[in-house]
Design a protein around this motif. Structure first.
Motif, PDB file in Angstrom:
ATOM      1  N   UNK A 100      -2.702  -9.713   0.360  1.00 16.09           N
ATOM      2  CA  UNK A 100      -1.250  -9.559  -0.239  1.00 16.09           C
ATOM      3  C   UNK A 100      -1.410  -8.277  -1.390  1.00 16.09           C
ATOM      4  N   UNK A 101      -2.323  -7.840  -1.777  1.00 17.85           N
ATOM      5  CA  UNK A 101      -2.541  -6.825  -2.924  1.00 17.85           C
ATOM      6  C   UNK A 101      -2.411  -5.520  -2.107  1.00 17.85           C
ATOM      7  N   UNK A 102      -2.284  -4.624  -3.110  1.00 13.08           N
ATOM      8  CA  UNK A 102      -2.311  -3.184  -2.496  1.00 13.08           C
ATOM      9  C   UNK A 102      -3.522  -2.618  -2.561  1.00 13.08           C
ATOM     10  N   UNK A 103      -4.305  -2.891  -3.427  1.00 17.08           N
ATOM     11  CA  UNK A 103      -5.586  -2.194  -3.753  1.00 17.08           C
ATOM     12  C   UNK A 103      -6.428  -1.755  -2.390  1.00 17.08           C
ATOM     13  N   UNK A 104      -6.696  -2.772  -1.243  1.00 12.07           N
ATOM     14  CA  UNK A 104      -7.476  -2.228  -0.204  1.00 12.07           C
ATOM     15  C   UNK A 104      -6.596  -1.220   0.551  1.00 12.07           C
ATOM     16  N   UNK A 105      -5.457  -1.210   0.649  1.00 15.84           N
ATOM     17  CA  UNK A 105      -4.643   0.017   1.203  1.00 15.84           C
ATOM     18  C   UNK A 105      -4.980   1.242   0.645  1.00 15.84           C
ATOM     19  N   UNK A 106      -4.898   1.235  -0.760  1.00 19.75           N
ATOM     20  CA  UNK A 106      -5.061   2.394  -1.601  1.00 19.75           C
ATOM     21  C   UNK A 106      -6.510   3.322  -1.060  1.00 19.75           C
ATOM     22  N   UNK A 107      -7.498   2.535  -0.900  1.00 14.30           N
ATOM     23  CA  UNK A 107      -8.759   2.789  -0.281  1.00 14.30           C
ATOM     24  C   UNK A 107      -8.575   3.505   1.115  1.00 14.30           C
ATOM     25  N   UNK A 108      -7.886   2.596   1.773  1.00 13.28           N
ATOM     26  CA  UNK A 108      -7.825   3.088   3.376  1.00 13.28           C
ATOM     27  C   UNK A 108      -6.885   4.352   3.701  1.00 13.28           C
ATOM     28  N   UNK A 109      -6.137   4.499   2.420  1.00 12.27           N
ATOM     29  CA  UNK A 109      -4.954   5.764   2.864  1.00 12.27           C
ATOM     30  C   UNK A 109      -5.640   6.736   1.841  1.00 12.27           C
ATOM     31  N   UNK A 110      -6.719   6.826   1.281  1.00 13.95           N
ATOM     32  CA  UNK A 110      -7.380   7.838   0.639  1.00 13.95           C
ATOM     33  C   UNK A 110      -6.505   8.211  -0.824  1.00 13.95           C
ATOM     34  N   UNK A 111      -5.822   7.112  -1.532  1.00 19.64           N
ATOM     35  CA  UNK A 111      -5.144   7.397  -2.509  1.00 19.64           C
ATOM     36  C   UNK A 111      -5.983   7.956  -3.561  1.00 19.64           C
ATOM     37  N   UNK A 112      -5.866   8.885  -4.287  1.00 16.96           N
ATOM     38  CA  UNK A 112      -6.936   9.280  -5.466  1.00 16.96           C
ATOM     39  C   UNK A 112      -6.833   8.113  -6.711  1.00 16.96           C
ATOM     40  N   UNK A 113      -7.483   7.259  -6.610  1.00 18.22           N
ATOM     41  CA  UNK A 113      -7.434   6.149  -7.488  1.00 18.22           C
ATOM     42  C   UNK A 113      -7.970   6.584  -9.040  1.00 18.22           C
TER      43      UNK A 113
END
Length: 561
Positions: free
Chosen positions: A388-401
């Motif tokens: 339910x959290x967003x973090x894995x999607x940040x990685x998948x979508x190459x968001x510059x964390x």
């Protein structure tokens, strides 16, 4: 046969050698040429912290944020502090504070620690009148010695759960607490009858002790409010731990709010808010703001229209009301558009119904970062689930964390919102005050360290690894994961924890987003920076699996371009 065996071994060794060369090439040769950045940690200020307890959120996270702010956080010696169910030595802590106040630029002090020896100890005993008076007199004496140095203090309302020392049924006591509050509002006759029936099932002595806990705490808080009004306490925060919709703690909170209003005291002096563990960090942000005269302009965005109205577990109010309280705590000005904002607070509240919009949220944050916006991300799950959290999607979508200003997704909504906002405010407030390349890069390095600790704990540990730890314990016959056996399973579990968490760190280390470079303006021009070699040291600070003590080590590099 020996010749064939020799040939076979030779081929096997060749394959291993080629494999190692490929791994080396992928991890090192392919990396762009860069120069390691060596930094010195400098401090502008020194602040004493008397933490709520010795758990990392209450102590270590404040120390780490202090490094980012150039504020050296000094804490009492560990031997006089609390450790799990062992309370701190209040007399020695008070003496240590009085002896060291001259060496600091101010103090953040937990009343629960000074009076009871920590949060857990405060839950198990009421505040006696003479103990309260001794504490209040100590605060007056501390102010006399501190002179013009600020004293930030905070106290936590007792939670609805009764002390474990009481013999009566805990669930019935909690139900009585809820009913007393509901009856005070709705005056429902069925509730009144149910309350009378429940009282017959418990000991009157236990109920008296339970109710007296709140009476004494209210009296103490009113005296602390009076000290704040007189300027003895620079700022007082009264937090609410593990709240619910109804209960006696809510009645105490309302009573104190009315008392503050009757005295005409502003939120700058007394703040009553949800949360507990994150309060010291928020007060550190306030200290930094006073030194930098910084007032953030914040645009708040939620992942969907229901997020703001959601009431998360252990919260006595909606996510939206918690956000508003934390904005007031940060003396923030709320603006109506991202263009007006110096900081975007993005609040993601995931549940099993809105997972389809995770990509939309990730891309929205990615766009903000590409535009150069500063984003503080709160990443929460209604059911505390990794899905339910967003973090894995940040990685998948190459968001510059690496460009996120702050990140938090641990425990309760108030903990996470307060943490993300406080760290972002500290970064935004202090960054313009540094004028050397070393100090500017140190701010960025400390920001990254804090964020990667949050990534690894809030997502990898609390959403994945903790279940592995608990299941492993239970598979070996240990049912109580909140009371590890120091002789039989504590050391063993720490080894498993270290191994598992380093594997997760390696996954993150090899991800595309970890390797993404980012730009930093310095007096020597714009630096293109990257980070490498993510390592983690982790152990259980208390003999339970509920939280971890986690240290991240990163190497900062400047790209040659």
């Amino acid at each position: 046969m020996k010749f064939k065996s020799y040939i076979k071994q030779k081929w096997l060794l060749s394959i291993i050698a080629v494999t190692l060369m490929i791994v080396y090439y992928m991890n090192f040769i392919q990396l762009p040429p860069a120069v390691s950045v060596e930094l010195q940690q400098n401090y502008k200020y020194k602040l004493i912290l008397i933490p709520l307890d010795t758990r990392p959120p209450c102590q270590k996270m404040v120390v780490d944020a202090g490094k980012m702010a150039g504020v050296q956080i000094i804490t009492p010696p560990s031997e006089i502090m609390d450790y799990y169910t062992k309370e701190g030595d209040t007399k020695k802590i008070q003496k240590w504070l009085m002896d060291n106040i001259d060496k600091s630029d101010g103090v953040i002090v937990s009343i629960d620690q000074l009076l009871h020896g920590g949060l857990l100890a405060s839950r198990e005993s009421g505040t006696k009148q003479d103990e309260s008076q001794i504490l209040l007199n100590f605060m007056r004496d501390l102010k006399t010695k501190a002179k013009d140095k600020p004293i930030y203090a905070f106290n936590v309302l007792p939670r609805i759960t009764p002390p474990p020392t009481l013999e009566s049924d805990s669930k019935k006591m909690i139900k009585i607490s809820r009913l007393i509050d509901e009856i005070s509002i709705f005056e429902n006759e069925d509730d009144i009858k149910l309350l009378a029936d429940l009282k017959e099932d418990i000991k009157q002595e236990d109920l008296d002790i339970y109710l007296d806990l709140f009476r004494r705490n209210t009296a103490l808080n009113k005296e602390l409010i009076n000290l704040a009004k007189k300027g003895i306490i620079t700022k007082l925060v009264i937090g609410q731990d593990d709240g619910e919709d109804f209960g006696i703690p809510n009645m105490e909170k309302k009573s104190l709010i009315n008392y503050v209003h009757s005295l005409g005291i502003s939120n700058d002096v007394v703040m009553i808010t949800k949360g507990a563990d994150e309060v010291a960090l928020s007060l550190l942000a306030n200290f930094v703001q006073t030194k930098t005269n910084y007032q953030p302009k914040v645009y708040v965005e939620y992942n969907d229209e229901k997020a703001m109205r959601t009431v998360m577990p252990f919260m006595a109010g909606s996510v939206g009301s918690t956000v508003e309280e934390k904005l007031v705590m940060a003396n923030a000005k709320k603006v109506n558009s991202p263009q007006e904002a110096g900081l975007i607070l993005y609040v993601f509240i995931g549940n099993d119904e809105n997972m389809s919009i995770q990509r939309q949220s990730a891309l929205k944050i990615k766009k903000y970062l590409e535009q150069g916006k500063k984003v503080a991300l709160v990443d929460l799950s209604k059911h505390f689930s990794a899905n339910e959290v967003l973090f894995p999607t940040l990685l998948k979508e190459a968001v510059p964390i690496n460009e996120l200003t702050s990140y938090a997704g641990w425990n309760t909504a108030s903990n996470s919102i307060g943490t993300a906002l406080a760290n972002a405010v500290i970064y935004k407030a202090i960054r313009p005050t540094f004028n050397t390349t070393n100090d500017m890069l140190a701010v960025e390095y400390n920001r990254l360290n804090i964020n990667y600790e949050r990534f690894l704990e809030d997502y990898y540990y609390l959403k994945e690894v903790i279940d592995v730890m608990n299941i492993t314990l239970k598979n070996h016959g240990y049912e109580n994961v909140n009371d590890l056996d120091m002789e039989h399973n504590y050391i063993w579990m720490n080894k498993l924890l270290q191994s598992d968490m380093q594997k997760r760190a390696n996954q993150l280390n090899n991800s595309e987003v970890f390797k993404m470079p980012f730009k930093v303006q310095t007096p020597e021009g714009v630096f293109d920076l990257t980070i490498r070699n993510l390592q983690v040291d982790v152990f259980f600070p208390w003999p339970r699996t509920f939280e971890v003590y986690l240290d991240v080590r990163l190497n900062l590099y400047r790209l040659n371009n």
